[in-house]
Design a protein around this motif. Structure first.
Motif, short mmCIF file in Angstrom:
data_model
loop_
_atom_site.label_atom_id
_atom_site.label_comp_id
_atom_site.label_asym_id
_atom_site.label_seq_id
_atom_site.Cartn_x
_atom_site.Cartn_y
_atom_site.Cartn_z
N LYS A 1 13.50 11.74 -10.51
CA LYS A 1 12.65 11.71 -11.69
C LYS A 1 11.60 12.80 -11.54
CE LYS A 1 14.93 8.09 -12.88
NZ LYS A 1 15.98 8.15 -11.87
N THR A 2 10.96 13.17 -12.64
CA THR A 2 9.90 14.16 -12.60
C THR A 2 8.62 13.55 -12.05
OG1 THR A 2 10.86 15.09 -14.62
CG2 THR A 2 8.71 15.92 -13.96
N LEU A 3 8.28 12.35 -12.55
CA LEU A 3 7.05 11.67 -12.16
C LEU A 3 7.34 10.26 -11.68
CD1 LEU A 3 4.83 12.47 -15.28
CD2 LEU A 3 4.71 13.59 -13.05
N TYR A 4 6.56 9.82 -10.72
CA TYR A 4 6.61 8.45 -10.24
C TYR A 4 5.20 7.88 -10.41
CZ TYR A 4 10.97 10.03 -8.22
OH TYR A 4 12.23 10.55 -8.05
N ILE A 5 5.09 6.80 -11.15
CA ILE A 5 3.81 6.16 -11.43
C ILE A 5 3.75 4.85 -10.66
CG2 ILE A 5 2.28 5.26 -13.22
CD1 ILE A 5 2.98 8.25 -13.62
N SER A 6 2.71 4.66 -9.88
CA SER A 6 2.58 3.46 -9.07
C SER A 6 1.57 2.50 -9.72
CB SER A 6 2.11 3.83 -7.66
OG SER A 6 2.22 2.73 -6.81
N ILE A 7 2.02 1.28 -9.98
CA ILE A 7 1.23 0.25 -10.67
C ILE A 7 1.03 -0.94 -9.75
CG2 ILE A 7 1.19 -1.38 -12.61
CD1 ILE A 7 1.14 1.40 -13.74
N ARG A 8 -0.19 -1.46 -9.71
CA ARG A 8 -0.48 -2.74 -9.03
C ARG A 8 -0.58 -3.79 -10.13
NH1 ARG A 8 -1.41 -7.55 -7.42
NH2 ARG A 8 -2.68 -7.95 -5.60
N LEU A 9 0.35 -4.71 -10.13
CA LEU A 9 0.41 -5.77 -11.13
C LEU A 9 -0.19 -7.05 -10.57
CD1 LEU A 9 1.58 -6.80 -13.90
CD2 LEU A 9 3.64 -7.40 -12.59
N PHE A 10 -1.06 -7.68 -11.36
CA PHE A 10 -1.58 -9.01 -11.05
C PHE A 10 -0.80 -9.96 -11.95
CE2 PHE A 10 -4.79 -5.85 -10.22
CZ PHE A 10 -5.19 -6.16 -8.93
N VAL A 11 0.29 -10.48 -11.40
CA VAL A 11 1.29 -11.21 -12.19
C VAL A 11 0.67 -12.36 -12.97
CG1 VAL A 11 3.48 -12.45 -12.11
CG2 VAL A 11 3.06 -10.59 -10.51
N LEU B 1 5.19 7.11 0.34
CA LEU B 1 3.86 7.69 0.22
C LEU B 1 2.86 6.54 0.22
CD1 LEU B 1 4.33 10.43 -2.54
CD2 LEU B 1 3.97 10.79 -0.09
N TYR B 2 1.78 6.73 0.96
CA TYR B 2 0.71 5.73 0.98
C TYR B 2 -0.25 5.99 -0.18
CZ TYR B 2 2.47 3.95 5.33
OH TYR B 2 3.30 3.38 6.28
N ASP B 3 -1.00 4.97 -0.54
CA ASP B 3 -1.87 5.06 -1.71
C ASP B 3 -2.80 6.26 -1.66
OD1 ASP B 3 -0.64 2.79 -2.62
OD2 ASP B 3 -2.38 1.48 -2.34
N ASN B 4 -3.35 6.57 -0.49
CA ASN B 4 -4.27 7.69 -0.38
C ASN B 4 -3.57 9.05 -0.54
OD1 ASN B 4 -2.97 7.65 2.11
ND2 ASN B 4 -4.81 8.15 3.27
N GLU B 5 -2.25 9.05 -0.58
CA GLU B 5 -1.49 10.29 -0.77
C GLU B 5 -1.09 10.50 -2.24
OE1 GLU B 5 0.58 10.41 3.63
OE2 GLU B 5 1.51 9.18 2.08
N THR C 1 0.82 -1.22 0.00
CA THR C 1 0.00 0.00 0.00
C THR C 1 0.85 1.26 0.00
OG1 THR C 1 -0.11 -0.05 2.41
CG2 THR C 1 -1.91 -1.14 1.21
N ARG C 2 2.13 1.09 -0.33
CA ARG C 2 3.04 2.24 -0.30
C ARG C 2 3.81 2.32 -1.62
NH1 ARG C 2 7.05 0.79 4.17
NH2 ARG C 2 7.03 -1.05 2.89
N THR C 3 4.15 3.53 -1.98
CA THR C 3 5.06 3.77 -3.09
C THR C 3 6.38 4.23 -2.46
OG1 THR C 3 3.27 4.34 -4.58
CG2 THR C 3 5.46 5.14 -5.18
N VAL D 1 -3.35 1.25 -12.53
CA VAL D 1 -2.54 2.36 -12.03
C VAL D 1 -3.13 2.77 -10.68
CG1 VAL D 1 -1.74 4.71 -12.44
CG2 VAL D 1 -2.00 3.14 -14.37
N VAL D 2 -2.29 2.75 -9.66
CA VAL D 2 -2.72 3.13 -8.32
C VAL D 2 -2.78 4.65 -8.21
CG1 VAL D 2 -2.17 2.99 -5.86
CG2 VAL D 2 -1.71 1.04 -7.36
N GLY D 3 -1.79 5.33 -8.81
CA GLY D 3 -1.72 6.78 -8.77
C GLY D 3 -0.34 7.25 -9.17
N TRP D 4 -0.09 8.53 -8.96
CA TRP D 4 1.20 9.11 -9.33
C TRP D 4 1.56 10.21 -8.35
CZ3 TRP D 4 1.76 14.29 -11.06
CH2 TRP D 4 0.56 14.98 -11.23
N CYS D 5 2.84 10.57 -8.38
CA CYS D 5 3.34 11.66 -7.54
C CYS D 5 4.56 12.28 -8.20
CB CYS D 5 3.67 11.15 -6.14
SG CYS D 5 4.98 9.92 -6.08
N VAL D 6 5.02 13.35 -7.62
CA VAL D 6 6.24 14.00 -8.06
C VAL D 6 7.23 13.97 -6.90
CG1 VAL D 6 5.10 15.47 -9.78
CG2 VAL D 6 5.37 16.30 -7.43
N ARG D 7 8.46 14.26 -7.20
CA ARG D 7 9.53 14.25 -6.19
C ARG D 7 9.16 15.11 -4.97
NH1 ARG D 7 14.37 17.67 -5.47
NH2 ARG D 7 16.00 16.41 -4.53
#
Length: 183
Positions: free
Chosen positions: A114-124, A157-161, A100-102, A131-137
């Motif tokens: 990096k400029t952007l960080y993209i968080s992905i939940r993969l079902f292998v 960062l937690y998912d809700n952030e 639940t964290r990036t 896509v869980v969400g994104w953030c910046v530095r």
């Protein structure tokens, strides 16, 4: 788009696997925090590459110009994707429901942000993800939450952030990104 499961096509799965196998012996031995440790490097690299393919699919669906990392498997990459305006992207892939964290290593944010960080939940097993969400530095720095669970220090960062992915694509459209690849 929110929480939409994105299926990864076979040709992208093959591309990710080929890279993971080639890079196994060159992947840093510092990255041993995953279950299975160093023996599991190829699998973890494969999973990370699949996460990148999910973001690639979204970029293409939204006609966002990009350059995909093409560095040799023998060296560390400087980005996963390069977007217009020299926007660098790092895709963070997770594979478990309790993830639940990036995370981003403090060392990386300081040395090679990096400029952007993209968080992905993969079902292998299903070869799909969301896509869980994104953030910046600056989001990591502002929250300034550093955790170390018997490994290197990481900003957390937690998912809700995280910010919703829809907003990122709205920003891209506002900037007038077209459909031609970045040269």
């Amino acid at each position: 788009m929110e929480n939409r499961k994105i299926k990864i096509p076979k040709h992208l799965i093959s591309e990710a696997w080929d890279y993971a196998v080639l890079s196994k012996k060159f992947t840093s031995n510092r990255h041993d925090f995953h279950e299975g440790g160093l023996d599991n490097k190829a699998q973890k690299m494969f999973e990370g590459k699949l996460g990148e393919k999910i973001f690639k699919i979204l970029l293409e669906e939204n006609c966002i110009p990009y350059k995909e990392d093409s560095s040799s498997y023998k060296e560390a990459d400087t980005f996963d994707f390069l977007l217009p305006d020299n926007c660098t992207v790092d895709v963070k892939t997770r594979t478990k429901h309790y993830h639940t964290r990036t995370l981003e290593m403090v060392e990386q944010i300081n040395r090679s942000p990096k400029t952007l960080y993209i968080s992905i939940r993969l079902f292998v097993e299903k070869r799909e993800g969301v896509v869980v969400g994104w953030c910046v530095r600056e989001d990591f720095l502002k929250k300034n939450r550093i955790e170390n669970q018997n490994y290197l220090d990481n900003f957390v960062l937690y998912d809700n952030e995280l910010r919703p992915i829809e907003r990122l694509f709205e920003i891209f459209k506002e900037k007038g990104y077209g459909s031609k690849l970045v040269q």
